[in-house]
Enzyme design. Structure first.
Site, PDB file in Angstrom:
ATOM      1  N   LYS A  58      -4.484 -15.695  -6.848  1.00  0.00           N
ATOM      2  CA  LYS A  58      -6.236 -16.435  -7.464  1.00  0.00           C
ATOM      3  C   LYS A  58      -5.819 -17.611  -7.378  1.00  0.00           C
ATOM      4  O   LYS A  58      -6.177 -18.997  -6.955  1.00  0.00           O
ATOM      5  CB  LYS A  58      -7.042 -16.098  -8.430  1.00  0.00           C
ATOM      6  N   ILE A 194      -3.966  -8.882   1.606  1.00  0.00           N
ATOM      7  CA  ILE A 194      -2.894  -9.304   0.946  1.00  0.00           C
ATOM      8  C   ILE A 194      -2.333 -10.734   2.812  1.00  0.00           C
ATOM      9  O   ILE A 194      -2.058 -11.733   2.480  1.00  0.00           O
ATOM     10  CB  ILE A 194      -1.302  -8.775   0.909  1.00  0.00           C
ATOM     11  N   GLU A 213      -1.094  -7.700  12.851  1.00  0.00           N
ATOM     12  CA  GLU A 213      -1.989  -6.925  12.991  1.00  0.00           C
ATOM     13  C   GLU A 213      -1.845  -5.515  14.055  1.00  0.00           C
ATOM     14  O   GLU A 213      -1.951  -5.834  15.173  1.00  0.00           O
ATOM     15  CB  GLU A 213      -3.303  -6.885  12.862  1.00  0.00           C
ATOM     16  N   HIS A 454     -33.444 -21.756  -8.419  1.00  0.00           N
ATOM     17  CA  HIS A 454     -33.251 -22.474  -6.981  1.00  0.00           C
ATOM     18  C   HIS A 454     -32.134 -24.219  -7.585  1.00  0.00           C
ATOM     19  O   HIS A 454     -32.924 -24.477  -8.991  1.00  0.00           O
ATOM     20  CB  HIS A 454     -34.605 -22.530  -6.592  1.00  0.00           C
TER      21      HIS A 454
HETATM   22  P1  FAD Z   1      -0.544  -2.062 -12.342  1.00  0.00           P
HETATM   23  O1  FAD Z   1      -0.351  -3.397 -11.450  1.00  0.00           O
HETATM   24  O2  FAD Z   1       1.033  -1.816 -10.459  1.00  0.00           O
HETATM   25  O3  FAD Z   1       0.753  -1.655 -12.940  1.00  0.00           O
HETATM   26  C1  FAD Z   1       2.164  -0.273 -13.387  1.00  0.00           C
HETATM   27  C2  FAD Z   1       2.752  -1.049 -14.071  1.00  0.00           C
HETATM   28  O4  FAD Z   1       3.599   0.263 -14.756  1.00  0.00           O
HETATM   29  C3  FAD Z   1       4.002  -2.053 -13.926  1.00  0.00           C
HETATM   30  O5  FAD Z   1       4.176  -2.986 -15.151  1.00  0.00           O
HETATM   31  C4  FAD Z   1       5.172  -1.536 -13.300  1.00  0.00           C
HETATM   32  O6  FAD Z   1       6.091  -2.275 -14.353  1.00  0.00           O
HETATM   33  C5  FAD Z   1       5.143  -0.587 -14.897  1.00  0.00           C
HETATM   34  N1  FAD Z   1       5.589   1.130 -15.208  1.00  0.00           N
HETATM   35  C6  FAD Z   1       6.282   1.459 -14.061  1.00  0.00           C
HETATM   36  N2  FAD Z   1       6.624   2.414 -13.966  1.00  0.00           N
HETATM   37  C7  FAD Z   1       6.952   2.363 -14.989  1.00  0.00           C
HETATM   38  C8  FAD Z   1       7.567   3.333 -15.569  1.00  0.00           C
HETATM   39  N3  FAD Z   1       8.443   4.340 -15.698  1.00  0.00           N
HETATM   40  N4  FAD Z   1       8.412   2.737 -17.110  1.00  0.00           N
HETATM   41  C9  FAD Z   1       7.500   2.023 -18.262  1.00  0.00           C
HETATM   42  N5  FAD Z   1       6.366   0.787 -16.802  1.00  0.00           N
HETATM   43  C10 FAD Z   1       6.315   1.512 -16.182  1.00  0.00           C
HETATM   44  N6  FAD Z   1      -7.048  -6.188  -7.562  1.00  0.00           N
HETATM   45  C11 FAD Z   1      -7.949  -6.873  -7.257  1.00  0.00           C
HETATM   46  O7  FAD Z   1      -8.856  -5.494  -7.928  1.00  0.00           O
HETATM   47  N7  FAD Z   1      -8.168  -7.981  -7.219  1.00  0.00           N
HETATM   48  C12 FAD Z   1      -7.700  -8.882  -6.705  1.00  0.00           C
HETATM   49  O8  FAD Z   1      -7.525  -9.527  -5.997  1.00  0.00           O
HETATM   50  C13 FAD Z   1      -5.519  -8.264  -6.298  1.00  0.00           C
HETATM   51  N8  FAD Z   1      -4.822  -9.102  -5.672  1.00  0.00           N
HETATM   52  C14 FAD Z   1      -4.045  -8.436  -5.615  1.00  0.00           C
HETATM   53  C15 FAD Z   1      -3.046  -9.644  -4.985  1.00  0.00           C
HETATM   54  C16 FAD Z   1      -1.541  -8.889  -4.782  1.00  0.00           C
HETATM   55  C17 FAD Z   1      -0.405  -9.804  -4.103  1.00  0.00           C
HETATM   56  C18 FAD Z   1      -1.305  -7.383  -5.345  1.00  0.00           C
HETATM   57  C19 FAD Z   1      -0.041  -6.594  -4.538  1.00  0.00           C
HETATM   58  C20 FAD Z   1      -1.965  -6.005  -5.303  1.00  0.00           C
HETATM   59  C21 FAD Z   1      -3.547  -6.989  -6.120  1.00  0.00           C
HETATM   60  N9  FAD Z   1      -4.852  -6.198  -6.120  1.00  0.00           N
HETATM   61  C22 FAD Z   1      -5.378  -6.263  -6.509  1.00  0.00           C
HETATM   62  C23 FAD Z   1      -4.188  -4.379  -6.584  1.00  0.00           C
HETATM   63  C24 FAD Z   1      -4.249  -4.554  -8.285  1.00  0.00           C
HETATM   64  O9  FAD Z   1      -2.366  -5.821  -8.361  1.00  0.00           O
HETATM   65  C25 FAD Z   1      -3.877  -3.284  -8.612  1.00  0.00           C
HETATM   66  O10 FAD Z   1      -4.556  -2.484  -7.866  1.00  0.00           O
HETATM   67  C26 FAD Z   1      -3.366  -2.795  -9.894  1.00  0.00           C
HETATM   68  O11 FAD Z   1      -2.591  -3.718 -10.446  1.00  0.00           O
HETATM   69  C27 FAD Z   1      -3.092  -1.600 -10.333  1.00  0.00           C
HETATM   70  O12 FAD Z   1      -2.836  -1.401 -11.705  1.00  0.00           O
HETATM   71  P2  FAD Z   1      -2.334  -0.847 -11.833  1.00  0.00           P
HETATM   72  O13 FAD Z   1      -2.096  -0.189 -13.974  1.00  0.00           O
HETATM   73  O14 FAD Z   1      -2.881   1.048 -11.458  1.00  0.00           O
HETATM   74  O15 FAD Z   1      -0.791  -0.503 -11.443  1.00  0.00           O
HETATM   75  P1  NAI Z   2      -4.306  -2.741   3.390  1.00  0.00           P
HETATM   76  O1  NAI Z   2      -4.157  -2.450   3.479  1.00  0.00           O
HETATM   77  O2  NAI Z   2      -5.000  -3.972   2.825  1.00  0.00           O
HETATM   78  O3  NAI Z   2      -3.499  -3.889   4.901  1.00  0.00           O
HETATM   79  C1  NAI Z   2      -2.886  -3.000   5.620  1.00  0.00           C
HETATM   80  C2  NAI Z   2      -2.582  -3.645   6.964  1.00  0.00           C
HETATM   81  O4  NAI Z   2      -1.592  -3.474   8.067  1.00  0.00           O
HETATM   82  C3  NAI Z   2      -3.862  -3.344   7.498  1.00  0.00           C
HETATM   83  O5  NAI Z   2      -4.203  -3.971   8.293  1.00  0.00           O
HETATM   84  C4  NAI Z   2      -2.764  -2.512   8.856  1.00  0.00           C
HETATM   85  O6  NAI Z   2      -3.857  -1.489   9.809  1.00  0.00           O
HETATM   86  C5  NAI Z   2      -1.985  -3.420   8.549  1.00  0.00           C
HETATM   87  N1  NAI Z   2      -0.170  -2.905   9.279  1.00  0.00           N
HETATM   88  C6  NAI Z   2       0.059  -1.076   8.744  1.00  0.00           C
HETATM   89  N2  NAI Z   2       1.915  -1.475   9.359  1.00  0.00           N
HETATM   90  C7  NAI Z   2       1.168  -2.026  10.229  1.00  0.00           C
HETATM   91  C8  NAI Z   2       2.128  -2.095  11.509  1.00  0.00           C
HETATM   92  N3  NAI Z   2       3.292  -1.258  10.689  1.00  0.00           N
HETATM   93  N4  NAI Z   2       2.272  -3.386  12.141  1.00  0.00           N
HETATM   94  C9  NAI Z   2       1.398  -3.885  11.856  1.00  0.00           C
HETATM   95  N5  NAI Z   2       0.428  -3.612  10.951  1.00  0.00           N
HETATM   96  C10 NAI Z   2       0.417  -2.828  10.236  1.00  0.00           C
HETATM   97  O7  NAI Z   2      -2.371  -3.589   2.558  1.00  0.00           O
HETATM   98  P2  NAI Z   2      -2.437  -5.066   2.224  1.00  0.00           P
HETATM   99  O8  NAI Z   2      -2.857  -5.952   2.871  1.00  0.00           O
HETATM  100  O9  NAI Z   2      -0.166  -5.159   1.590  1.00  0.00           O
HETATM  101  O10 NAI Z   2      -2.647  -4.484   0.442  1.00  0.00           O
HETATM  102  C11 NAI Z   2      -2.328  -3.738   0.125  1.00  0.00           C
HETATM  103  C12 NAI Z   2      -3.044  -3.729  -1.270  1.00  0.00           C
HETATM  104  O11 NAI Z   2      -3.573  -4.480  -2.337  1.00  0.00           O
HETATM  105  C13 NAI Z   2      -5.077  -4.092  -0.710  1.00  0.00           C
HETATM  106  O12 NAI Z   2      -4.991  -2.335  -0.149  1.00  0.00           O
HETATM  107  C14 NAI Z   2      -5.674  -3.680  -1.820  1.00  0.00           C
HETATM  108  O13 NAI Z   2      -5.736  -2.775  -2.543  1.00  0.00           O
HETATM  109  C15 NAI Z   2      -5.326  -4.464  -2.692  1.00  0.00           C
HETATM  110  N6  NAI Z   2      -5.027  -6.264  -2.338  1.00  0.00           N
HETATM  111  C16 NAI Z   2      -6.161  -6.262  -2.842  1.00  0.00           C
HETATM  112  C17 NAI Z   2      -6.180  -8.021  -3.392  1.00  0.00           C
HETATM  113  C18 NAI Z   2      -7.913  -8.125  -3.243  1.00  0.00           C
HETATM  114  O14 NAI Z   2      -8.702  -6.767  -4.425  1.00  0.00           O
HETATM  115  N7  NAI Z   2      -8.783  -9.290  -3.130  1.00  0.00           N
HETATM  116  C19 NAI Z   2      -5.938  -8.564  -2.882  1.00  0.00           C
HETATM  117  C20 NAI Z   2      -4.672  -8.142  -2.028  1.00  0.00           C
HETATM  118  C21 NAI Z   2      -4.042  -6.776  -2.439  1.00  0.00           C
END
Ligand code: FAD
Ligand code: NAI
Length: 475
Positions: A58, A194, A213, A454
């Site tokens: 973000k 992503i 995709e 508004h």
């Molecule tokens: P995580 O955030 O993955 O945290 C797990 C933690 O546990 C990590 O710090 C890891 O190092 C630690 N850990 C793992 N194993 C061990 C162990 N054995 N001992 C000690 N520590 C350990 N979600 C949204 O809602 N809004 C968004 O805008 C959004 N944007 C995203 C953008 C990207 C690029 C990505 C990749 C994800 C995004 N997500 C978003 C998804 C979101 O990040 C995850 O759903 C969320 O972080 C999950 O939270 P969690 O606590 O389950 O796990």
């Molecule tokens: P995603 O599930 O959102 O999208 C993956 C895409 O890849 C799908 O459209 C799928 O059809 C495609 N795909 C899968 N295998 C493929 C292949 N072999 N070749 C071509 N296309 C293929 O997963 P993404 O974007 O990796 O994000 C992971 C998760 O992280 C999201 O599902 C979401 O839960 C979380 N996230 C949330 C955000 C938010 O809330 N704004 C931002 C980023 C991630």
């Protein structure tokens, strides 16, 4: 060995750290173990979300949107910009500062709530006498004992078979958030959340972006009308999205990456790019957790099996967030964290999966809650639909951002709101009202009768509610 903790949380992401705070608020002695390291090797709690997910993405989306506005839209407002420049390293440094502020904030919250924080990897050692032994190894080495264990170990990016991430040219979300110079050509595999967010960042900064995709439909989980509207906007921006492709061999070299694929017509193609981001979903992370030491049951996809209340197969062992079923969203992980802490305290923690909102932070933003029109159709549910375009909203015109609409779906008989779908400005904020309405089982008439300020974008939500009854006032 320490005195037993009431609750030990393994993982300090949004699921884990929030579970720890709620458990401490409820009077338990709590430890939280997290292994994430910052660049200096110090603790960086907050998990994927804070370090390589929600927060840094973000930050970059905001910075790149400012650049896009300055370069392409300020002129419409009569603002002239001369000599516009881009300093990617400064942009990344700002992003890193934002991340660090969040890491530090969580460390402060641990202290404030008297939570014992342990920096290292947590693993099950054994279960005995109703307690679990958990080792901590890494920056700190300890043996902890706890009565309740909450596993919140999150997820990792899924790699394509045979194509490991090198984080130089073949990038996961981690590398995608620290590309040092704008690539001339950027490829992404997967047009999911992503793919669209990261593709938007680097397109705005000047890269030529192509997203490949696999599925023939764009954003299949999103309401079709909304997805169509979003696709139109992305096409206009020059974000190239190819649907229905089959990715073949990927060859990386020092110069870049070459991706062989067949297009929707089955024709062989090659995409040559400087960098490739692979964003094809995420996999649950249980690496090094020692699940086998205590017989913690994992599912077929490596996730931890839980019931509706996040209980695992072991007594007093719970699992939440990305490591279990359900949407991989930070707020879903947090809600489960709170609910589990409350269940441990004998309360009735609750997570309503039907009202978990989704947001894609592109421009226009896409946000939704509840069911899509296609889901209602396939379930045979009788519904009414109403929509209102931002083109007819005064605030959107003043902002200069009239793309998209609000669409509301309500039960044909009871008028209960079944889903709201938004594509347009500030959709991420507008959806909150709709989530609340659904949580209170409001009807579309309830929203239509509420006084909205508004001029505000939220008037489009009210008008969409009026549209359900075919009586919009401004369209
Ligand atoms: P995580 O955030 O993955 O945290 C797990 C933690 O546990 C990590 O710090 C890891 O190092 C630690 N850990 C793992 N194993 C061990 C162990 N054995 N001992 C000690 N520590 C350990 N979600 C949204 O809602 N809004 C968004 O805008 C959004 N944007 C995203 C953008 C990207 C690029 C990505 C990749 C994800 C995004 N997500 C978003 C998804 C979101 O990040 C995850 O759903 C969320 O972080 C999950 O939270 P969690 O606590 O389950 O796990
Ligand atoms: P995603 O599930 O959102 O999208 C993956 C895409 O890849 C799908 O459209 C799928 O059809 C495609 N795909 C899968 N295998 C493929 C292949 N072999 N070749 C071509 N296309 C293929 O997963 P993404 O974007 O990796 O994000 C992971 C998760 O992280 C999201 O599902 C979401 O839960 C979380 N996230 C949330 C955000 C938010 O809330 N704004 C931002 C980023 C991630």
């Amino acid at each position: 060995m320490s005195k037993p903790f009431d609750v030990i949380v393994i993982g300090g992401g949004p699921g884990g750290y929030i579970a720890a705070i709620r458990a401490a608020q409820l009077g338990f002695s709590v430890a939280c173990i997290d292994e994430w390291k910052n660049a200096a090797g110090g603790p960086a709690p907050g998990g994927t979300c804070t370090n390589v997910g929600c927060i840094p993405s973000k930050a970059l989306l905001q910075s790149s949107e400012h650049y896009e506005q300055a370069g392409h839209h300020f002129a419409e407002h009569g603002i002239e910009v001369k000599g516009l420049g881009l300093d990617v390293s400064k942009m990344l440094a700002r992003k890193n500062t934002v991340v660090k502020q969040n890491n530090d904030g969580i460390l402060y919250l641990f202290k404030k709530n008297k939570i014992g924080f342990f920096h290292g990897r947590g693993a099950f050692v054994k279960a005995a006498d109703g307690l679990y032994e958990i080792s901590v190894t890494g920056a700190q080495n300890e043996l902890l004992v706890g009565k309740h264990i909450v596993v919140a170990t999150g997820s990792n990016a899924r790699a394509l078979p045979g194509t490991p991430f090198d984080e130089e040219n073949i990038l996961s979300n981690d590398g995608a958030l620290r590309i040092g110079t704008v690539p001339k050509k950027l490829g992404l595999i997967g047009a999911g959340v992503i793919g669209l967010e990261m593709g938007s960042v680097w397109r705005r900064l000047g890269a030529e972006v192509t997203i490949l995709e696999g599925l023939p439909t764009f954003l299949g989980a999103v309401d079709e009308q909304i997805a169509k509207e979003a696709k139109k906007a992305f096409d206009k921006q020059g974000l190239k999205i190819e649907l229905g492709v089959k990715v073949g061999e990927i060859k990386g070299s020092k110069k870049g990456v070459s991706i062989a694929y067949s297009n929707a017509k089955g024709e062989a193609q090659t995409l040559e790019v400087d960098k490739l981001i692979i964003s094809i979903g995420r996999v649950a992370n249980t690496t090094g957790l020692g699940a086998e030491a205590v017989g913690l049951k994992l599912g077929e996809r490596g996730d931890i099996e839980v019931d509706a209340e996040c209980k695992t197969n072991l007594p007093n062992v719970w699992a939440i967030g990305d490591v279990v079923r359900g949407p991989m969203l930070a707020h879903k992980a947090e809600e489960e964290g709170v609910a589990v802490a409350e269940r441990i305290a004998g309360q009735h923690g609750h997570v309503n999966f039907n009202t978990v909102p989704w947001v894609i932070y592109t421009s226009p933003e896409i946000a939704w809650v509840g069911q899509t029109e296609q889901q209602l159709k396939s379930a045979g549910r009788a519904y009414k639909a109403g929509s209102f375009p931002f083109l007819a909203n005064g605030r959107a015109r003043a902002l200069g951002d009239t793309t998209g609409m609000v669409k509301m779906l309500a039960d044909a008989t009871t008028d209960e709101i079944l889903g709201v779908h938004i594509v347009g400005p500030q959709a991420s904020e507008l959806i909150a009202e709709c989530v609340m309405a659904m949580e209170f089982r409001a009807s579309s008439e309830d929203i239509a009768r509420i006084c909205h300020a508004h001029p505000s974008l939220s008037e489009a939500t009210k008008e969409a509610a009026l549209a359900v009854d075919k009586r919009t006032l401004n369209f």
